[in-house]
Write an enzyme that holds these catalytic residues in place. Sequence first.
Site, PDB file in Angstrom:
ATOM      1  N   SER A  97      -3.936   3.461   8.971  1.00 41.36           N
ATOM      2  CA  SER A  97      -3.423   2.174   9.462  1.00 41.36           C
ATOM      3  C   SER A  97      -4.230   1.559  10.596  1.00 41.36           C
ATOM      4  O   SER A  97      -4.841   2.248  11.403  1.00 41.36           O
ATOM      5  CB  SER A  97      -1.982   2.345   9.906  1.00 41.36           C
ATOM      6  OG  SER A  97      -1.181   2.333   8.763  1.00 41.36           O
ATOM      7  N   LEU A 136       1.635   2.486  -2.300  1.00 39.68           N
ATOM      8  CA  LEU A 136       1.551   1.563  -1.157  1.00 39.68           C
ATOM      9  C   LEU A 136       2.347   2.170  -0.016  1.00 39.68           C
ATOM     10  O   LEU A 136       3.438   2.689  -0.239  1.00 39.68           O
ATOM     11  CB  LEU A 136       2.118   0.201  -1.562  1.00 39.68           C
ATOM     12  CG  LEU A 136       2.463  -0.842  -0.485  1.00 39.68           C
ATOM     13  CD1 LEU A 136       2.291  -2.261  -1.042  1.00 39.68           C
ATOM     14  CD2 LEU A 136       3.876  -0.693   0.077  1.00 39.68           C
ATOM     15  N   ASN A 137       1.758   2.145   1.209  1.00 39.19           N
ATOM     16  CA  ASN A 137       2.623   2.374   2.371  1.00 39.19           C
ATOM     17  C   ASN A 137       2.409   1.295   3.414  1.00 39.19           C
ATOM     18  O   ASN A 137       2.590   0.112   3.082  1.00 39.19           O
ATOM     19  CB  ASN A 137       2.612   3.834   2.870  1.00 39.19           C
ATOM     20  CG  ASN A 137       1.323   4.424   3.319  1.00 39.19           C
ATOM     21  OD1 ASN A 137       0.394   4.552   2.533  1.00 39.19           O
ATOM     22  ND2 ASN A 137       1.237   4.827   4.556  1.00 39.19           N
ATOM     23  N   ASP A 138       2.054   1.604   4.632  1.00 38.92           N
ATOM     24  CA  ASP A 138       2.152   0.652   5.749  1.00 38.92           C
ATOM     25  C   ASP A 138       1.488  -0.713   5.511  1.00 38.92           C
ATOM     26  O   ASP A 138       0.396  -0.776   4.958  1.00 38.92           O
ATOM     27  CB  ASP A 138       1.477   1.220   6.995  1.00 38.92           C
ATOM     28  CG  ASP A 138       1.786   2.674   7.244  1.00 38.92           C
ATOM     29  OD1 ASP A 138       2.604   3.248   6.530  1.00 38.92           O
ATOM     30  OD2 ASP A 138       1.183   3.233   8.180  1.00 38.92           O
TER      31      ASP A 138
HETATM   32  N1  DQQ Z   1       0.791   6.093   7.613  1.00 44.17           N
HETATM   33  C1  DQQ Z   1       1.453   6.475   8.809  1.00 44.17           C
HETATM   34  C2  DQQ Z   1       0.501   6.117   9.854  1.00 44.17           C
HETATM   35  C3  DQQ Z   1      -0.810   6.377   9.227  1.00 44.17           C
HETATM   36  C4  DQQ Z   1      -0.611   5.957   7.833  1.00 44.17           C
HETATM   37  C5  DQQ Z   1       2.774   5.836   8.901  1.00 44.17           C
HETATM   38  C6  DQQ Z   1      -1.415   6.754   6.863  1.00 44.17           C
HETATM   39  O1  DQQ Z   1       0.630   6.865  11.003  1.00 44.17           O
HETATM   40  O2  DQQ Z   1      -1.883   5.741   9.815  1.00 44.17           O
HETATM   41  O3  DQQ Z   1       3.370   5.687   7.683  1.00 44.17           O
HETATM   42  O4  DQQ Z   1      -1.320   6.311   5.572  1.00 44.17           O
END
Ligand code: DQQ
Length: 505
Positions: free
Chosen positions: A102, A39-41
């Site tokens: 994102s 998981l990220n953004d």
């Molecule tokens: N994660 C970055 C964003 C991008 C996304 C920031 C890609 O710039 O869109 O963590 O997973």
Amino acid sequence: MTHDLTAPAASRAAEGLAERAHRDPHRPRYHFTAPGGWLNDPNGLVHWNGTYHLFYQYNPLAAAHHRIHWGHATSPDLVNWTDEPVALIPGQDGPDRDGCWSGVLVDDGGVPTLVYSGRHGERELPCVATGSTDLRHWKKDPANPVIAAPPAGVDLTAYRDHCVWREGTLWRQLVGSGIRGEGGTALLYESDDLRNWRYVGPLFTGDATHAAAGDPDWSGTMWECVDLFRVDGVDVLAFSAWDEGTTHHPLYWTGTYHGDTFTPTALHRLDYGQRYFYAPQSTRDAQGRRIMFGWLQEGRGDEATAQAGWSGVMSLPRVLTLGGDGGLFQTPVPELARLRRDHVGIKPFALTDGTRARFDSVQGDQLDLEATLRIAPGAGARLVVRETPDGAERTVVELSRDGSGDTGTLRLHREHSSLDPDVDTEPRYGPLSFSADGGVDLRVLVDHSALEIFANGRALTARVYPTRPREAVGVALGATGGVIVERFDAWRMASVFDTPRPLWP
Ligand code: DQQ
């Protein structure tokens, strides 16, 4: 959207991931996490017909940032979450073949519409998808990408992530970027229909020479996840300062958005934890509150993360208001109090120089601690959490007041948080204002490896990984100089996630 092309193969590859993730003692139980994998953004935040929707950057195949999907969860109250079907899957080919990065969700005359960065090779370009009214099924626009290329004639460091809003009869959009040799920027576009976009120009560009990589307020060579919103009459341009290999931290400008420009007043740090509260996104809910989530990255080694079967925690939702000093005042949403159990209230007491009180009645790895402290000039309070009985592992939140005036420092010491040499133990700190009598309201939320600290509206988020997690449950308070503890309340926090969850709900 159907999952049949990828789901069966995917589930085989990811076999056991959710169960492994669930068994990990470092996995938070009341912060949102993906069912397993990566998981990220936070993405597409919206309060839609009374339900909160949290989409997020998700790789259900492994705890690694690769071929990112959009995961989806819903909540009636920002506390309890239900996993929903994966919203976006990278295409077999086409503009998002290598990931659906994102973006945001907007209401296009009743049609929920996503604007996100489709990744193909090294390129990210804006794409659109429309949803069913329950936000469960998404259809990508055949015209994707809706902007064919970044603006010509400017040397950009990167180009991705979106902030989209309705203004009068038009849509406006910011795309995160950076102008080589100048600094991070937010590129402004306009559209009638979310499909055809006219480039207006940079809304505002930072100055990458005002500080350098390593400085916590360096605004970087690129701005990721730009977010423009208004809080209590002040315009805020939030972004994640980025520079290849050196910089990842969230900042914001306060200022005035007018016409095609943003005139800054001041640059602020959003969270002293730096990369542990990254890529935040916010939304306005039906009560008119500005709610923000951020991504808590891992702080342990890649091998340990891969073994654990999961990576990345979503922050607790925060309410943003304007503080007395012109910066944002952050506090966890009050709804979280629903998880509080077994209240322990400690009567007011004074700590003298060198003393330390260990709270035997307050112990745990899922805690909500609240204290009001009065700290004498030159004195400091140290709240210890996640301490093993022998003290070999412990994490210390320090509030120190300068010898004169109402200023001081909020600092997190992690050098003894873990005996594992692969764990990040860098301290984190930033300035703190006290009230005239040295008062500070402190809130510390402990959720296994996730730690969120709020002191007089300033936030510091981090991760900790004691090697003896089941023993590292001690809580204590110590002082250098005079500290009066006017209030100390503690609760154990109930779990929101207590069973393994399907990776493809
Ligand atoms: N994660 C970055 C964003 C991008 C996304 C920031 C890609 O710039 O869109 O963590 O997973």
